[in-house]
Design a protein around this motif. Structure first.
Motif, PDB file in Angstrom:
ATOM      1  N   ASP A 120       0.880  -1.249  -0.105  1.00 14.08           N
ATOM      2  CA  ASP A 120      -0.044   0.076   0.080  1.00 14.08           C
ATOM      3  C   ASP A 120       0.924   1.243  -0.048  1.00 14.08           C
ATOM      4  N   HIS A 122       0.590   4.094   1.298  1.00 17.56           N
ATOM      5  CA  HIS A 122       0.835   4.704   2.547  1.00 17.56           C
ATOM      6  C   HIS A 122       1.691   3.980   3.481  1.00 17.56           C
ATOM      7  N   ARG A 385     -12.246   9.948  -7.266  1.00 22.32           N
ATOM      8  CA  ARG A 385     -12.096   9.019  -6.508  1.00 22.32           C
ATOM      9  C   ARG A 385     -13.006   8.880  -5.385  1.00 22.32           C
ATOM     10  N   ARG A 494     -10.861  -6.985  -7.099  1.00 23.68           N
ATOM     11  CA  ARG A 494      -9.318  -7.322  -7.147  1.00 23.68           C
ATOM     12  C   ARG A 494      -8.813  -8.601  -7.225  1.00 23.68           C
ATOM     13  N   SER A 543      -0.392   1.821  -4.781  1.00 21.55           N
ATOM     14  CA  SER A 543       0.525   1.084  -5.371  1.00 21.55           C
ATOM     15  C   SER A 543      -0.058  -0.329  -6.127  1.00 21.55           C
TER      16      SER A 543
HETATM   17  C1  MIC Z   1      -5.220   4.089  -1.944  1.00 21.54           C
HETATM   18  O1  MIC Z   1      -5.121   4.987  -0.942  1.00 21.54           O
HETATM   19  O2  MIC Z   1      -5.385   4.338  -3.133  1.00 21.54           O
HETATM   20  C2  MIC Z   1      -5.156   2.509  -1.618  1.00 21.54           C
HETATM   21  C3  MIC Z   1      -6.436   1.984  -1.967  1.00 21.54           C
HETATM   22  O3  MIC Z   1      -4.942   2.397  -0.322  1.00 21.54           O
HETATM   23  C4  MIC Z   1      -3.863   2.142  -2.469  1.00 21.54           C
HETATM   24  C5  MIC Z   1      -3.928   0.564  -2.402  1.00 21.54           C
HETATM   25  C6  MIC Z   1      -4.920  -0.142  -3.284  1.00 21.54           C
HETATM   26  O4  MIC Z   1      -5.342   0.294  -4.444  1.00 21.54           O
HETATM   27  O5  MIC Z   1      -5.407  -1.282  -2.960  1.00 21.54           O
HETATM   28  C7  MIC Z   1      -2.408   2.297  -2.111  1.00 21.54           C
HETATM   29  O6  MIC Z   1      -2.573   3.794  -1.938  1.00 21.54           O
HETATM   30  O7  MIC Z   1      -1.648   1.856  -2.460  1.00 21.54           O
END
Ligand code: MIC
Ligand code: SF4
Length: 650
Positions: A120, A122, A385, A494, A543
């Protein structure tokens, strides 16, 4: 005389190979990993494909925090798979409702000086506790769980000297928004950020974590705070005092660049629609009518964040024109607020309480109405988003969010008819790990639950020597992974790539015309290769490796962009898509959507590292334009791409 930055010190303790020259690849040992459910299913399917009996890290945790809506069976099917595979492979399982991975990890597992790799973007949140915490694609995290080192470019280190003390109503969020106004969301690939200076001691660990969390929006590999008395205090209050080690840079450490921020000079800020670096002061925005306020996410839903919100709302009511929703970052925070009565103040003010998880941050409900402003304490406001096309999302601190909830418009909190409440830090955090499932010491007999919506990770074919391609799409600057692979209502797919791939680049589809997926499949079925043309900072944001896997599944073999963000570039390599950059950025304009794209002798050129590579773009009327492209690939990357992705490498 030592002159090391803290980042250099942590790297030194973890580098297993490579050259310490900025930009050159180094491999580092990974101590801990984390996954979340939306990227975790693929990561564990990939780990299973590696035939590893048990993870080799010091600690690995699997969180369920993203896909919690359970609209249809898919989400729960994922949870069951994740819980069983965690038990089988030696991973701690954090049950749904425990909270957002980054916040729970900070509370219960983060250890100063250790490395953490998470699927992820973050993951760098845990830099707030002095970890080198890095986000990566699921496959890279699976490899780390399998005991393999992780490769990064040896960083350029940006030192941020904090001085002074935050004024009332100014929050940690304003520090990182200020950073975004300085560094923006692009051009920082290959950098790490290290905070130092007297102002550091003014910030608690959760405040530091707000700052390191949004380092992801800067596009840096990670951000790190020293580990000091405040860190010790936090760990002791979490009943984990034994995890503390003091860590700091040497006094005369040298940084590649130094930015100085006087905390006392900051004012409340907002990231305006639709990019986290579109920063304005709240004063400038004052008076804008607000339709929705949401407080939560891994950036801003700590005990202190929600306590100040509670203190502001106590005895008051939200304005008629707004809805206020609150998603506490963790079960720990929610239960503490429930026990000390703050939750009752929040409820009585009119807030809607959501479960502890990502929720609206990843488009899981609470989409705003059309043509209304939504204020969120989150970290991303990429277009759409929120789940509403044309949304107007502003990113703000909890203080600014609560002020707007009370007045119904963007309001500088200093103009409220009351003073900034004094909110004490928790004396002690409520510790209850009973909703964390510890794996058995041997997982061989554990049955892995695989319901019908859990598919296998798809495999790519080896890279052809000649790309006989079609430019399927040209995307604008800062195309995010949300643009490539939307989350929201599609998040539940997913673990089912054929289904999820139908919505690749959904945001750019036009009514009445074939979708990107349909165009890509037509090209693939005609025996040709899909090519994506991107601009600057392609692949910023999440990610999610699905932003590589799904285009790959649709037959995409090559991306040519002006620049590509770190995690996405690594994901492309992992799934066998060549990440080219234009030698001359102006060439972006020379390619038209639908052009044939021909690259000859590609395998040999990549093997020999013969750059630039010539690409021929042939327009519909037969006009041939020759352009040059480059790629920054290690020998290992080339091997992976030639094989058609890491899962094809023996
Ligand atoms: C996001 O903040 O976009 C997410 C969902 O946490 C993603 C991970 C994902 O797409 O599952 C992230 O930040 O990596
Ligand atoms: Fe979850 Fe949002 Fe944090 Fe991503 S940014 S981990 S979706 S809360």
């Amino acid at each position: 005389m030592a002159k090391n930055t803290l980042i250099q010190k942590i790297l030194e303790n973890h580098i297993v190979s490579g050259s310490r020259t900025p930009g050159e690849a180094v491999a580092i040992r990974i101590d801990q990993t984390l996954t979340q459910d939306a990227t975790g299913t693929m990561a564990y399917l990939e780990l299973e494909a590696m035939n590893i009996d048990r993870v080799k890290t010091e600690l690995s945790v699997s969180y369920v925090d993203h896909n919690m809506m359970q609209n249809g069976p898919e989400n729960r099917n994922d949870h069951l798979y994740l819980q069983s595979v965690a038990a089988a492979k030696g991973v701690i399982f954090s049950r749904p409702g425990n909270g957002i991975c980054h916040q729970v990890h900070l509370e219960r597992f983060g250890v100063p000086g250790k490395t953490l790799l998470g699927s992820d973007s973050h993951t760098p949140t845990n830099g707030g506790i002095g970890m080198m915490a890095i986000g990566a694609g699921g496959l890279d995290v699976a490899l780390a769980m399998a005991g393999q080192p992780f490769r990064i470019a040896y960083p350029k280190i940006i030192g941020v000297k904090l001085t002074g003390k935050l004024s009332p109503w100014v929050a940690a969020k304003d520090i990182i928004l200020k950073m975004l106004s300085i560094l923006s969301t692009k051009g920082n690939v290959g950098c790490m950020v290290e905070y130092f200076g007297p102002g550091v001691a003014e910030l608690t660990v959760p405040q530091r974590a707000t700052i390191t969390n949004m380092g992801a929006e800067l596009g840096v590999t990670c951000s790190v705070f020293p580990s000091d008395e405040r860190t010790k205090e936090f760990l002791e209050k979490q009943g984990r005092g034994e995890s503390f080690t003091a860590l700091a840079a040497d006094a005369d450490a040298e940084y590649d660049r130094v930015i100085e921020i006087d905390l006392g000079a900051l004012e409340p800020l907002a990231a305006c629609p639709s990019s986290p670096d579109n920063i304005k002061s709240i004063k400038e925005l004052s008076g804008i009518e607000v339709g929705q306020v949401i407080i939560g996410s891994c950036t801003n839903s700590s005990f202190r964040d929600l306590s100040i919100v509670g203190a502001m709302l106590k005895g008051r009511k939200i304005a008629d024109n707004v809805t206020l929703s609150i998603a506490p970052g963790s079960r720990q925070v929610l239960e503490m607020l429930a026990r000390n009565g703050v939750l009752a103040d929040i409820i009585s003010a009119g807030a809607r309480i959501l479960e502890s998880g990502c929720g609206p941050c990843i488009g899981q409900g609470q989409s705003p109405a059309n043509d209304t402003v939504t204020l969120r304490t989150f970290n991303r406001n990429f277009p759409g988003r929120t789940g509403t096309k044309g949304d107007q999302a502003y990113l703000v601190s909890p203080e600014v969010a609560a002020a707007a909830a009370l007045t119904g418009k963007i309001t500088p909190p200093a103009e409220l008819p009351f003073d900034c409440p004094e909110v004490a830090e928790a004396e002690k955090f409520l510790i209850d790990d009973s909703m964390m499932i510890t794996p058995p010491c041997c997982g061989k007999s554990v049955e892995i639950i695989r319901k019908k919506t859990i598919g296998a990770p798809p495999l790519n074919s080896a890279l052809p020597d000649k790309i006989d391609g079609v430019a399927l799409i040209k995307t604008p600057d800062k195309t995010s992974t949300d643009d490539i692979m939307p989350a929201g209502v599609h998040l539940k797919h997913r673990s089912n790539i054929p289904e999820y791939a139908k919505v690749v680049f959904e945001r750019f589809n036009e009514d009445g015309k074939p979708t990107f997926a349909q165009r890509a499949v037509a090209v693939r079925d005609a025996g040709k290769h899909g090519v994506i043309i991107g601009r600057d900072s392609y692949g910023q944001g999440s990610s999610r490796e699905h932003a590589a896997i799904c285009p790959m599944y649709l037959g995409v073999k090559v991306l040519i962009a002006i620049s590509i963000e770190r995690i996405h570039a690594a994901n492309l390599v992992n799934f066998g898509i060549v990440p080219f950059t234009f030698a001359d950025p102006a060439d972006y304009d020379k390619i038209t959507e639908g052009d044939s794209i021909v690259i000859e002798g590609l395998r040999e050129k990549l093997e020999k590292g013969e750059y630039p590579v010539e690409v021929k773009a042939v327009s519909a009327d037969g006009k041939v334009t020759s352009i040059k492209v480059n790629a920054k690939l290690t020998a290992e990357d080339v091997k992976i791409i030639l094989a058609g992705g890491r899962l094809n490498c023996k």
